[in-house]
Structures are given as C-alpha cells and as structure tokens.
Design an enzyme around this catalytic site. Structure first.
Site, mmCIF file in Angstrom:
data_model
loop_
_atom_site.group_PDB
_atom_site.id
_atom_site.type_symbol
_atom_site.label_atom_id
_atom_site.label_comp_id
_atom_site.label_asym_id
_atom_site.label_seq_id
_atom_site.Cartn_x
_atom_site.Cartn_y
_atom_site.Cartn_z
ATOM 1 C CG ASP A 255 5.287 -6.225 3.961
ATOM 2 O OD1 ASP A 255 6.490 -6.361 4.162
ATOM 3 O OD2 ASP A 255 4.434 -6.481 4.824
ATOM 4 C CG ASP B 78 2.582 5.356 7.275
ATOM 5 O OD1 ASP B 78 2.618 4.556 6.315
ATOM 6 O OD2 ASP B 78 1.776 5.247 8.216
HETATM 7 P P1 IMP Z 1 1.086 -5.717 1.537
HETATM 8 O O1 IMP Z 1 2.075 -5.896 0.391
HETATM 9 O O2 IMP Z 1 -0.324 -5.967 1.125
HETATM 10 O O3 IMP Z 1 1.475 -6.530 2.742
HETATM 11 O O4 IMP Z 1 1.094 -4.230 2.068
HETATM 12 C C1 IMP Z 1 1.878 -3.255 1.552
HETATM 13 C C2 IMP Z 1 1.605 -1.983 2.327
HETATM 14 O O5 IMP Z 1 2.024 -2.125 3.689
HETATM 15 C C3 IMP Z 1 2.414 -0.845 1.748
HETATM 16 O O6 IMP Z 1 1.702 -0.150 0.764
HETATM 17 C C4 IMP Z 1 2.719 -0.018 2.972
HETATM 18 O O7 IMP Z 1 1.672 0.917 3.193
HETATM 19 C C5 IMP Z 1 2.738 -1.004 4.122
HETATM 20 N N1 IMP Z 1 4.135 -1.411 4.447
HETATM 21 C C6 IMP Z 1 4.697 -2.610 4.266
HETATM 22 N N2 IMP Z 1 5.981 -2.635 4.675
HETATM 23 C C7 IMP Z 1 6.254 -1.378 5.101
HETATM 24 C C8 IMP Z 1 7.445 -0.739 5.632
HETATM 25 O O8 IMP Z 1 8.538 -1.317 5.778
HETATM 26 N N3 IMP Z 1 7.307 0.569 5.959
HETATM 27 C C9 IMP Z 1 6.156 1.272 5.815
HETATM 28 N N4 IMP Z 1 5.019 0.717 5.318
HETATM 29 C C10 IMP Z 1 5.068 -0.599 4.979
HETATM 30 MG MG MG Z 2 1.167 2.558 4.813
#
Ligand code: IMP
Ligand code: MG
Length: 181
Positions: free
Chosen positions: A105, A161
């Site tokens: 994300d 989730d």
């Molecule tokens: P980031 O890339 O550090 O922002 O965070 C990634 C984490 O956020 C992932 O491992 C998921 O646990 C959670 N996440 C981000 N987008 C989604 C989504 O669309 N659905 C469910 N979890 C998400």
């Molecule tokens: Mg998660």
C-alpha cells in the site's frame, strides 16, 4: 459455485485467477532462485494463504519462516519506525531472503523491513507481493515480484482483512464502503 459474501461489493480476483497468478509467480521464482539458498519470509497474518499456495508452486528446496511487523509511518511520527512483533529465530546469513507480503500500500512497512533484513547480512533480500496499489506508494519501493496491480480500493479476502474479518474468503473482493463508513 459458492456465494459471494454480502459485504463484498465486487469480486476483484476470482479463485481461478488467483491460482493462475500464484502458479506463474512460483514458476518465475523457481527459475530465478535455481542454485540459491531460498528463504521465504511470510509476513503475518495477511500472507498466510498466499504463502501456502505459493510454496506449493515452487519446485526448489526452500526454507520458510514468518515475521509479524507493524510500522509507525509518516504522519504518526517524523521518521518511519518498524515494530517487530514476531521475529525470525535463526540467522539469515547465507540465505537469499524473499519477503512474502499480501499487499503493498504505502510501502512504509516493507521498505523498513527490507532495510532491517539487509542489515542482518543475508546473500540478498527481495520482495514478492500478491497485490500492489502503486497509486498509494509513499516510498520509491519496487517489489521484485508482483501478482496483480490493483486500483486504490480497500480489498479483503485470501488473507486480507478488515478489522480481522474476511481473511478466509477464497477470492479477493472489494469491501462495500458502507461497512467501514
Ligand atoms: P503499507 O504498505 O505499509 O501501507 O501497509 C501494508 C499493509 O496494510 C498490508 O500488509 C495490509 O495489512 C494493510 N493493507 C493495505 N491495504 C489494504 C487493503 O486494501 N486491504 C486490507 N489490508 C490492507
Ligand atoms: Mg492487515
């Protein structure tokens, strides 16, 4: 055919499409890591279904392990910090580490985790993510293996989730906005 969960607005990636995506990733990884000492590191809990299907599609000897991490990214603190809730029990020295993640994300968690693992001195560290939301990236992180690039929807199922629910759905679906609004 099983019915779709009522909280799902639309199935984004079907079971069949997931199976084909994971098979193709497994083939690429099997080619690229031939002769190497592969260690798959699954990031809990979101990667469990992906990890278990992916490893069945890897035709090389490999080790597996798991980590659980959370990040305090930009916004909550000045510099991103990673919190290791569950760590590896063994050294990564001598291993080619492949981090297995459900979704990229902002990229904050993975960029910090990759740096941390590199500091532990393995042969290499690469990233394999089932889903990627490039519109949301806040770092210049580039995953080495991507299952599917998706638009900026909140998705659930196949390990992902919302509030710890829906991880057991066999497909990836878009969560109805009414559920979290
Ligand atoms: P980031 O890339 O550090 O922002 O965070 C990634 C984490 O956020 C992932 O491992 C998921 O646990 C959670 N996440 C981000 N987008 C989604 C989504 O669309 N659905 C469910 N979890 C998400
Ligand atoms: Mg998660």
């Amino acid at each position: 055919m099983s019915s779709v969960h009522p909280d799902v607005q639309e199935v984004l990636i079907s079971e069949e499409e997931l199976a084909a995506t994971v098979r193709s990733l497994g083939e690429q990884i099997s080619r690229d890591y031939a002769g190497k000492n592969l260690l798959l590191v699954g990031i809990l809990k979101g990667s469990v279904l992906f990890m278990s299907d992916l490893m069945r599609n890897i035709s090389l000897d490999c080790n597996i392990d798991f980590m659980r991490v959370s990040s305090y990214g930009a916004g909550t603190s000045s510099s991103g910090k990673i919190n290791i809730e569950l760590d590896l029990r063994r050294s990564v020295k001598g291993y080619d580490v492949l981090i297995i993640e459900d979704i990229l994300d902002s990229g904050n968690t993975l960029s910090l985790l990759k740096e941390l693992l590199i500091q532990r001195g393995p042969e290499s560290v690469k990233i394999c993510t089932l889903l990627d939301k490039p519109e949301r990236h806040m770092t210049d992180i580039k995953p080495d293996y991507i299952g599917k690039v998706i638009p900026n929807y909140f998705v659930i199922g196949y390990g992902l989730d919302y509030d710890e629910k829906y991880r057991n759905l066999p497909y990836v679906g878009i969560l109805r906005p009414e559920v979290y609004e």
